[in-house]
Structures are given as C-alpha cells and as structure tokens.
Design a protein around this motif. Structure first.
Motif, PDB file in Angstrom:
ATOM      1  N   CYS A 121      -3.906   2.638   5.562  1.00 24.57           N
ATOM      2  CA  CYS A 121      -4.233   1.349   4.933  1.00 24.57           C
ATOM      3  C   CYS A 121      -3.068   0.370   5.042  1.00 24.57           C
ATOM      4  CB  CYS A 121      -4.606   1.563   3.467  1.00 24.57           C
ATOM      5  SG  CYS A 121      -6.177   2.429   3.211  1.00 24.57           S
ATOM      6  N   PRO A 131       0.819  -1.222   0.000  1.00 33.19           N
ATOM      7  CA  PRO A 131       0.000   0.000   0.000  1.00 33.19           C
ATOM      8  C   PRO A 131       0.850   1.269   0.000  1.00 33.19           C
ATOM      9  CG  PRO A 131      -0.817  -1.575   1.625  1.00 33.19           C
ATOM     10  CD  PRO A 131       0.527  -2.063   1.179  1.00 33.19           C
ATOM     11  N   ARG A 177      -3.329  -1.501  14.368  1.00 25.36           N
ATOM     12  CA  ARG A 177      -4.511  -1.242  13.538  1.00 25.36           C
ATOM     13  C   ARG A 177      -5.255   0.011  14.006  1.00 25.36           C
ATOM     14  NH1 ARG A 177      -7.115  -5.958  16.211  1.00 25.36           N
ATOM     15  NH2 ARG A 177      -6.332  -7.171  14.471  1.00 25.36           N
ATOM     16  N   CYS A 190      -6.313   3.165  11.733  1.00 24.88           N
ATOM     17  CA  CYS A 190      -7.666   3.731  11.639  1.00 24.88           C
ATOM     18  C   CYS A 190      -7.653   5.234  11.850  1.00 24.88           C
ATOM     19  CB  CYS A 190      -8.579   3.062  12.660  1.00 24.88           C
ATOM     20  SG  CYS A 190      -8.991   1.337  12.286  1.00 24.88           S
ATOM     21  N   ILE A 211      -6.247   7.006   8.766  1.00 24.92           N
ATOM     22  CA  ILE A 211      -7.228   7.056   7.677  1.00 24.92           C
ATOM     23  C   ILE A 211      -8.281   8.114   7.955  1.00 24.92           C
ATOM     24  CG2 ILE A 211      -9.075   5.779   6.516  1.00 24.92           C
ATOM     25  CD1 ILE A 211      -7.394   3.253   6.894  1.00 24.92           C
ATOM     26  N   ASN A 255      -3.137  -3.221   6.892  1.00 19.00           N
ATOM     27  CA  ASN A 255      -2.761  -4.417   6.153  1.00 19.00           C
ATOM     28  C   ASN A 255      -1.669  -5.206   6.871  1.00 19.00           C
ATOM     29  OD1 ASN A 255      -3.451  -5.850   3.752  1.00 19.00           O
ATOM     30  ND2 ASN A 255      -1.483  -5.281   2.864  1.00 19.00           N
TER      31      ASN A 255
END
Length: 208
Positions: free
Chosen positions: A148, A118, A162, A166, A169, A152
């Motif tokens: 992202c 990514p 993660r 988040c 993003i 991933n």
C-alpha cells in the motif's frame, strides 16, 4: 502528415517534461536490488537461528515463539530495513548526481511522506499484533502495508513501482491464508520481488 507527427512528438515531449517536473525520477533500480539482497541475507540469518534452536516455524506458524526468538527476528528485520534505506539513499543520490538532478526537493518530500504514512500505520498495527500474541499475522501484514505504501508513493515517482506494490499486496493476502509459510512469503516479497523489480528498472531507465 509530417506536420501532424511533429505536433504529436511535441506534445509527447511536453508531457514528458511535465511528468519529470512533478515526479521524483532519480530512484535507482540498484537500490531495489540492494534491498532485496539485504532481505535475503536477513532471511538466511533467521533461518539459521531457527534451525540452530530447533524451532519449526511452519509447524505452528510461530505461535509459540519465545520472547528471545521474537526479539531476534525483529532485530534482524530492523537491520534489513536500515541496510535497505541506506543503500536506497546511496544509489538514488548517485543516480541523481549522474543525471544532474536534485536529490532533495518538494517531489522527494511528497514521495517520502506518501510512502512513510502507510509504513508507520503498518508498523503500529504490527505492534498491536505482537501485543495480542498474533505474531503469525505480522509477515502478511508487513507485505500488505508495504505494498500500500508503494502504491501511495507511485504517484510521485516511477510509475513502475506500483506493480511492485500490487505484487506485495497480493503476496501478503495469500500469506494471510497460509500463515505457516509467512517467513517464505516475507523472503519472496522483500527479497526476490525487490531484486526482480530493481533489475527491470535498472535496465529500463539507467542502463545506457
């Protein structure tokens, strides 16, 4: 009752062992702090450049930046990336050695592959934005693709990453609507969020 608790404890231990065998768990929280500090220093250098050249980025979201200004900002971003990568390598290797873990194995390879795919796509897309003179969208796009990439890679390393993904993003999506605050969003995403994440991970896993 005690027998049932012992069985649950055994199952929990087996699950932890399986999780450690399939995830790269040596990622150091200090690497996040170092990356965040590097980003803040980079943002400070860019701010100094803009002020010294009487450039108000927020006035037009950088739509009329000169080639020299764009090159300078990209150079600073590249230096920040190198510093962040080197610090992540150093602190992670130190953490792995401390816990008698291998730094490079199949888990490390899977994590890096899932992280950099990514990131590479995002870098190419940012190049396309510069090509079409849409540089005011570069900061939001960097945050979104970076988030992202973290999501991933979180399947192969600490699950806590993660949450950082988040937030990156969400911040990138918000910055895509308020493009005049792109530099601020970049500073918060790559600087402040990294430092907060790094401190939390350090005290959760490394501080003993």
């Amino acid at each position: 009752m005690n027998q049932q608790q012992d069985q649950l404890a055994t199952l929990h231990e087996i699950r932890n062992i399986m999780d450690r065998s399939s995830r790269f768990i040596s990622l150091s929280g200090l690497s996040g702090v170092a990356a965040g500090v590097s980003a803040l220093l980079g943002a400070a250098v860019v701010k100094w450049y803009l002020v010294s050249h009487d450039i108000n980025y927020g006035l037009n979201a950088g739509r009329n930046l000169s080639r020299e200004a764009i090159f300078f900002m990209l150079s600073v971003a590249a230096v920040v990336f190198v510093l962040a990568f080197c610090s992540a390598t150093y602190f992670t290797a130190r953490n792995a050695k401390k816990n008698s873990h291998r730094v490079w194995d199949s888990k490390t390879e899977r994590m890096l592959v899932n992280l950099f795919i990514p990131l590479a796509a995002g870098g190419i897309f940012c190049g396309a934005l510069f090509y079409h003179e849409l540089q005011f969208l570069v900061a939001p796009v960097m945050l979104i693709f970076y988030g992202c990439a973290l999501l991933n890679a979180s399947k192969y390393t600490l699950s806590d990453i993660r949450y950082l993904g988040c937030f990156e993003i969400l911040l990138g999506l918000l910055a895509s609507f308020f493009v005049d605050h792109g530099l601020l969003a970049w500073t918060l995403g790559f600087g402040v969020l990294h430092i907060v994440y790094g401190i939390l991970v350090y005290f959760k896993y490394e501080r003993k």
